[in-house]
Design a protein around this motif. Sequence first.
Motif, PDB file in Angstrom:
ATOM      1  N   LEU A  11      20.295 -44.254   4.600  1.00 46.74           N
ATOM      2  CA  LEU A  11      19.303 -44.789   3.671  1.00 46.74           C
ATOM      3  C   LEU A  11      18.009 -45.147   4.393  1.00 46.74           C
ATOM      4  O   LEU A  11      18.042 -45.466   5.584  1.00 46.74           O
ATOM      5  CB  LEU A  11      19.822 -46.080   3.027  1.00 46.74           C
ATOM      6  N   ASP A  12      16.917 -45.153   3.637  1.00 46.35           N
ATOM      7  CA  ASP A  12      15.679 -45.715   4.156  1.00 46.35           C
ATOM      8  C   ASP A  12      15.997 -47.171   4.526  1.00 46.35           C
ATOM      9  O   ASP A  12      16.641 -47.870   3.761  1.00 46.35           O
ATOM     10  CB  ASP A  12      14.596 -45.737   3.073  1.00 46.35           C
ATOM     11  N   GLY A  13      15.538 -47.602   5.698  1.00 48.22           N
ATOM     12  CA  GLY A  13      15.815 -48.991   6.107  1.00 48.22           C
ATOM     13  C   GLY A  13      17.146 -49.155   6.819  1.00 48.22           C
ATOM     14  O   GLY A  13      17.566 -50.270   7.104  1.00 48.22           O
ATOM     15  N   SER A  14      17.833 -48.038   7.120  1.00 45.12           N
ATOM     16  CA  SER A  14      19.143 -48.143   7.776  1.00 45.12           C
ATOM     17  C   SER A  14      19.021 -48.291   9.287  1.00 45.12           C
ATOM     18  O   SER A  14      20.007 -48.506   9.974  1.00 45.12           O
ATOM     19  CB  SER A  14      20.001 -46.909   7.473  1.00 45.12           C
ATOM     20  N   GLY A  15      17.807 -48.133   9.799  1.00 44.27           N
ATOM     21  CA  GLY A  15      17.607 -48.229  11.251  1.00 44.27           C
ATOM     22  C   GLY A  15      17.772 -46.893  11.948  1.00 44.27           C
ATOM     23  O   GLY A  15      17.634 -46.788  13.167  1.00 44.27           O
ATOM     24  N   LYS A  16      18.057 -45.866  11.155  1.00 41.04           N
ATOM     25  CA  LYS A  16      18.315 -44.520  11.684  1.00 41.04           C
ATOM     26  C   LYS A  16      17.231 -44.020  12.628  1.00 41.04           C
ATOM     27  O   LYS A  16      17.536 -43.496  13.707  1.00 41.04           O
ATOM     28  CB  LYS A  16      18.469 -43.608  10.462  1.00 41.04           C
ATOM     29  N   PRO A 129      24.859 -28.694  10.583  1.00 45.27           N
ATOM     30  CA  PRO A 129      24.743 -29.225  11.945  1.00 45.27           C
ATOM     31  C   PRO A 129      26.111 -29.225  12.630  1.00 45.27           C
ATOM     32  O   PRO A 129      27.143 -29.128  11.969  1.00 45.27           O
ATOM     33  CB  PRO A 129      24.285 -30.670  11.725  1.00 45.27           C
ATOM     34  N   ASP A 130      26.123 -29.339  13.956  1.00 42.86           N
ATOM     35  CA  ASP A 130      27.385 -29.465  14.675  1.00 42.86           C
ATOM     36  C   ASP A 130      27.928 -30.881  14.553  1.00 42.86           C
ATOM     37  O   ASP A 130      29.134 -31.095  14.545  1.00 42.86           O
ATOM     38  CB  ASP A 130      27.177 -29.140  16.171  1.00 42.86           C
ATOM     39  N   LEU A 131      26.997 -31.842  14.504  1.00 42.52           N
ATOM     40  CA  LEU A 131      27.391 -33.251  14.462  1.00 42.52           C
ATOM     41  C   LEU A 131      26.379 -34.009  13.604  1.00 42.52           C
ATOM     42  O   LEU A 131      25.172 -33.776  13.725  1.00 42.52           O
ATOM     43  CB  LEU A 131      27.380 -33.809  15.890  1.00 42.52           C
ATOM     44  N   THR A 132      26.886 -34.896  12.747  1.00 41.29           N
ATOM     45  CA  THR A 132      25.997 -35.701  11.907  1.00 41.29           C
ATOM     46  C   THR A 132      26.375 -37.168  12.032  1.00 41.29           C
ATOM     47  O   THR A 132      27.527 -37.539  11.803  1.00 41.29           O
ATOM     48  CB  THR A 132      26.100 -35.250  10.431  1.00 41.29           C
ATOM     49  N   LEU A 133      25.391 -37.990  12.418  1.00 40.23           N
ATOM     50  CA  LEU A 133      25.598 -39.440  12.480  1.00 40.23           C
ATOM     51  C   LEU A 133      25.072 -40.035  11.179  1.00 40.23           C
ATOM     52  O   LEU A 133      23.887 -39.874  10.861  1.00 40.23           O
ATOM     53  CB  LEU A 133      24.842 -40.035  13.671  1.00 40.23           C
ATOM     54  N   LEU A 134      25.963 -40.683  10.441  1.00 37.79           N
ATOM     55  CA  LEU A 134      25.557 -41.303   9.173  1.00 37.79           C
ATOM     56  C   LEU A 134      25.462 -42.815   9.364  1.00 37.79           C
ATOM     57  O   LEU A 134      26.466 -43.475   9.665  1.00 37.79           O
ATOM     58  CB  LEU A 134      26.578 -40.971   8.076  1.00 37.79           C
ATOM     59  N   PHE A 135      24.263 -43.362   9.223  1.00 34.67           N
ATOM     60  CA  PHE A 135      24.027 -44.808   9.354  1.00 34.67           C
ATOM     61  C   PHE A 135      24.286 -45.445   8.008  1.00 34.67           C
ATOM     62  O   PHE A 135      23.508 -45.287   7.068  1.00 34.67           O
ATOM     63  CB  PHE A 135      22.602 -45.073   9.850  1.00 34.67           C
ATOM     64  N   ASP A 136      25.394 -46.168   7.929  1.00 30.10           N
ATOM     65  CA  ASP A 136      25.837 -46.701   6.648  1.00 30.10           C
ATOM     66  C   ASP A 136      25.643 -48.215   6.573  1.00 30.10           C
ATOM     67  O   ASP A 136      25.979 -48.933   7.522  1.00 30.10           O
ATOM     68  CB  ASP A 136      27.324 -46.362   6.452  1.00 30.10           C
ATOM     69  N   LEU A 137      25.078 -48.649   5.458  1.00 32.74           N
ATOM     70  CA  LEU A 137      24.953 -50.094   5.194  1.00 32.74           C
ATOM     71  C   LEU A 137      24.671 -50.279   3.708  1.00 32.74           C
ATOM     72  O   LEU A 137      24.239 -49.331   3.037  1.00 32.74           O
ATOM     73  CB  LEU A 137      23.853 -50.734   6.055  1.00 32.74           C
TER      74      LEU A 137
END
Length: 221
Positions: A11-16, A129-137
């Motif tokens: 999300l926007d604001g997730s710190g990603k 992609p080979d790898l996806t980091l999902l920043f969840d909050l």
Amino acid sequence: MRPQFITFEGLDGSGKSTHLRMAIEWLRGQGTEVEQTHEPGGTPLGSVLRAALLGGEVTPADGVVELMLVFTSRRQNLLQRIDPALAAGKTVICDRFTDSTYAYQGYGRGVAMEAIAALDRIATGGRQPDLTLLFDLPPEVARQRSHSHRRQAQADGTDRLDAEGLEFYRRVREGYLELAALEEERFRVIDSSGPHSETAAQVRQALAGLVAKESAVRRQG
Ligand code: TYD
């Protein structure tokens, strides 16, 4: 090991985006050659499309116009930035990719998933992609954080959390989590609701396996 294509989502604001910058510094420090790009954007054409998307040129909430813009930007990014960098042996880190489109235009705006998949086939050949980091909050936390960065957010015109409302972001978050559950191999879900240092540690852990494989290949070579 072939060069890796890694995406950061959330999300926007997730710190990603902050963690993306730190991750790139860390990877470079480990000797990995990294190419950084983002979507929408990443190329001159992409920047024009990004400005249109974020600058209010799109009829409010029309998911189909958004859909076409983001896939046009994505194809150009693949042709001009992502594929050439991978071909040159670099690791590519992209801030958002097609998962954003499923989450925002699909789950958020209600554009049919088949329509997204069809355009994805045309624009990228269904590239993953080979790898996806999902920043969840939770969106409530994302909103609070974005408020504390309010002046900066308004300065670059991207304070979209306020524009959309929490319900929209709840759907986007749930969408992301469903995507991650469907493809557990590709996704690493990073809990970004806690302190910055804890999130950073999770990111490092997600990328550490990659670095270990790379250095093994370098040692053999
Ligand atoms: P951006 O400023 O990059 O947001 P952030 O810094 O939080 O990543 O703005 C990108 C915005 O565009 C964000 O609100 C998500 C949206 N977007 C889509 O709706 N669909 C897409 O396919 C992509 C790539 C982005």
